[in-house]
Write an enzyme that holds these catalytic residues in place. Structure first.
Site, PDB file in Angstrom:
ATOM      1  N   HIS A  99       3.845   3.131   4.997  1.00  0.00           N
ATOM      2  CA  HIS A  99       2.954   2.191   5.673  1.00  0.00           C
ATOM      3  C   HIS A  99       3.489   0.781   5.412  1.00  0.00           C
ATOM      4  CE1 HIS A  99       0.345   5.593   4.447  1.00  0.00           C
ATOM      5  NE2 HIS A  99      -0.351   5.357   5.548  1.00  0.00           N
ATOM      6  N   ASP A 102       2.603  -0.671   2.050  1.00  0.00           N
ATOM      7  CA  ASP A 102       3.238  -0.040   0.888  1.00  0.00           C
ATOM      8  C   ASP A 102       4.434  -0.838   0.409  1.00  0.00           C
ATOM      9  OD1 ASP A 102       1.498   2.068   1.453  1.00  0.00           O
ATOM     10  OD2 ASP A 102       3.028   3.205   2.535  1.00  0.00           O
TER      11      ASP A 102
END
Length: 435
Positions: A99, A102
């Site tokens: 993501h 992240d």
């Protein structure tokens, strides 16, 4: 800095392996049904669970022992990337997923977040160029930040909808930059908490508009990934619109998105929807929409998404049978959307857990391939439906009968005789493939 200096590169050593840092079943170059095992499985490591979890839960603080925390958010982000690519190298994993949040600190504004993404994806690209590791898919996290409290593409706030568009635009730019093979949409906040104040039809129309914008922008930048919707029935939202594979396909078909979208299916999400993993794969296969897999498992005694590493050979075998029956999972793969347990807090547990998952799906692949070679399910199914291969059944399948002709046929029958399914025997035969 070596983050896993005491962990050797994991090699295949067979079932009698003495080292815990060895594959007992996953032999990457072993040829199965005409191609290497690694090309059937296309294993991917998930950045989020692997690098950003701390082992905390609603009742306790984090337990994980990690050595990559830096003095600033950006230093920590780069340390995580360094450690992550070391994990990939140790495992021999050729793909990864992430993501946006992240890999990059969100900062204090959208502008700062997008700039941080640029810096970090430059850094990641350098690692990819050096190692040959590929991006299976990336996605935008539009469920954690308070901005998305009422959804992203299904929000009631046009400003939030615009923020979501900006985040996904950057995600597509990044995916092209890193040559991503797929792009995923998981709508954790795309649903409703209470139907009393929800215009479901309006929200779904807006979601479809959003996806059409995605298609249009991808064409504009000459980027052609496989777009994937990931179903989940609930959590964090009470009722999520992409409830399961069948619901997601109904949405895709209603809005004429079949040419651009397939499904990314997760085992634990199937459990939450009241289905087996193989059920979800079978539904997607029947729609020609089996795109990619999130390989994990849930706890059948719990009602939430536990994201455990997969160790259930039965499920892995039936999942891989569906993949083989579909003709393979590429350009998708098997992504370990899984986290080590709170009690598995040591650094090397990250390696050991992935070994367990990779060995499990290797065993599943071998068993599924043997079943395909033996036409195990094909024979069972052919026998069960044999009444439609000749006589009146064949006439029905060939659209040569109608209600009147079938009524006349039924009246001529002297009773009906059904066959036993022998389901317990079939399950016993299936078990023979798993040992």
């Amino acid at each position: 800095m070596d983050y896993f200096e005491n962990v050797p590169k994991v090699q295949y050593e067979g079932k009698n392996a003495k080292s815990k840092y060895a594959f007992r079943h996953y032999n990457p170059e072993e040829i199965i049904m005409g191609k290497p095992m690694k090309d059937h499985l296309r294993f991917s490591v998930a950045f989020w669970h692997t690098m950003t979890e701390d082992g905390s839960d609603p009742f306790g603080d984090g337990t994980y022992q990690r050595n990559w925390e830096g003095s600033t958010p950006m230093e920590t982000a780069k340390n995580r990337v360094d450690a992550f690519f070391e994990i990939l190298e140790k495992l021999g994993a050729e793909y990864f997923c992430f993501h946006d949040v992240d890999i990059a600190p969100q900062g204090d504004s959208l502008k700062e977040f997008l700039e941080n993404i640029d810096v970090m994806t430059d850094y990641i690209k350098g690692k990819m160029d050096k190692t040959g590791v590929k991006l299976l898919w990336n996605t935008a996290n539009m469920f954690t930040h308070p901005t998305f409290v009422n959804g992203a593409a299904t929000t009631n706030n046009a400003d939030v909808y615009s923020m979501a568009a900006a985040q996904v635009k950057k995600g597509l730019d990044v995916s092209k930059k890193l040559n991503g093979e797929n792009y995923v949409f998981w709508g954790g906040r795309e649903g409703y908490e209470n139907l009393l104040n929800t215009d479901m039809n309006f929200e779904l129309d807006n979601l479809a508009r959003f996806y059409q914008m995605v298609i249009d922008y991808a064409q504009k930048i000459d980027y052609h990934p496989q777009f994937l919707i990931e179903p989940k029935p609930k959590e964090p939202t009470k009722h999520q619109y992409d409830y399961d594979a069948a619901t997601a396909m109904a949405f895709i078909q209603k809005y004429n998105l079949e040419d651009s979208f397939k499904l990314n299916l997760e085992a634990n999400h199937a459990t939450l929807a009241g289905h087996t993993f193989e059920h979800e794969l079978n539904v997607a296969k029947n729609y020609n929409a089996l795109g990619s897999l999130d390989a994990n498992q849930g706890d059948l005694l719990l009602g939430w998404d536990t994201d455990e590493f997969p160790t259930d050979i039965y499920t892995a075998t039936l999942a891989m049978y569906e993949v083989l029956d579909f003709g393979g999972i590429a350009p998708g793969g098997l992504n370990f959307d899984a986290k080590v347990r709170r009690t598995s807090f040591a650094m090397d547990d990250l390696i050991l857990a992935h070994i367990a998952g990779m060995d499990t799906y290797a065993r599943g692949l071998r068993a599924a391939a043997k079943m395909k070679d033996d036409n195990f399910f094909e024979q069972i199914i052919a026998n069960r439906y044999e009444s439609f291969s000749s006589g009146i059944g064949k006439q029905i399948v060939e659209n040569k009968e109608d209600l009147e002709s079938l009524t006349n046929y039924a009246l001529s029958l002297n009773g009906v005789e059904n066959k036993s399914g022998h389901i317990e025997h079939l399950k016993s035969l299936l078990n023979d493939y798993l040992v």
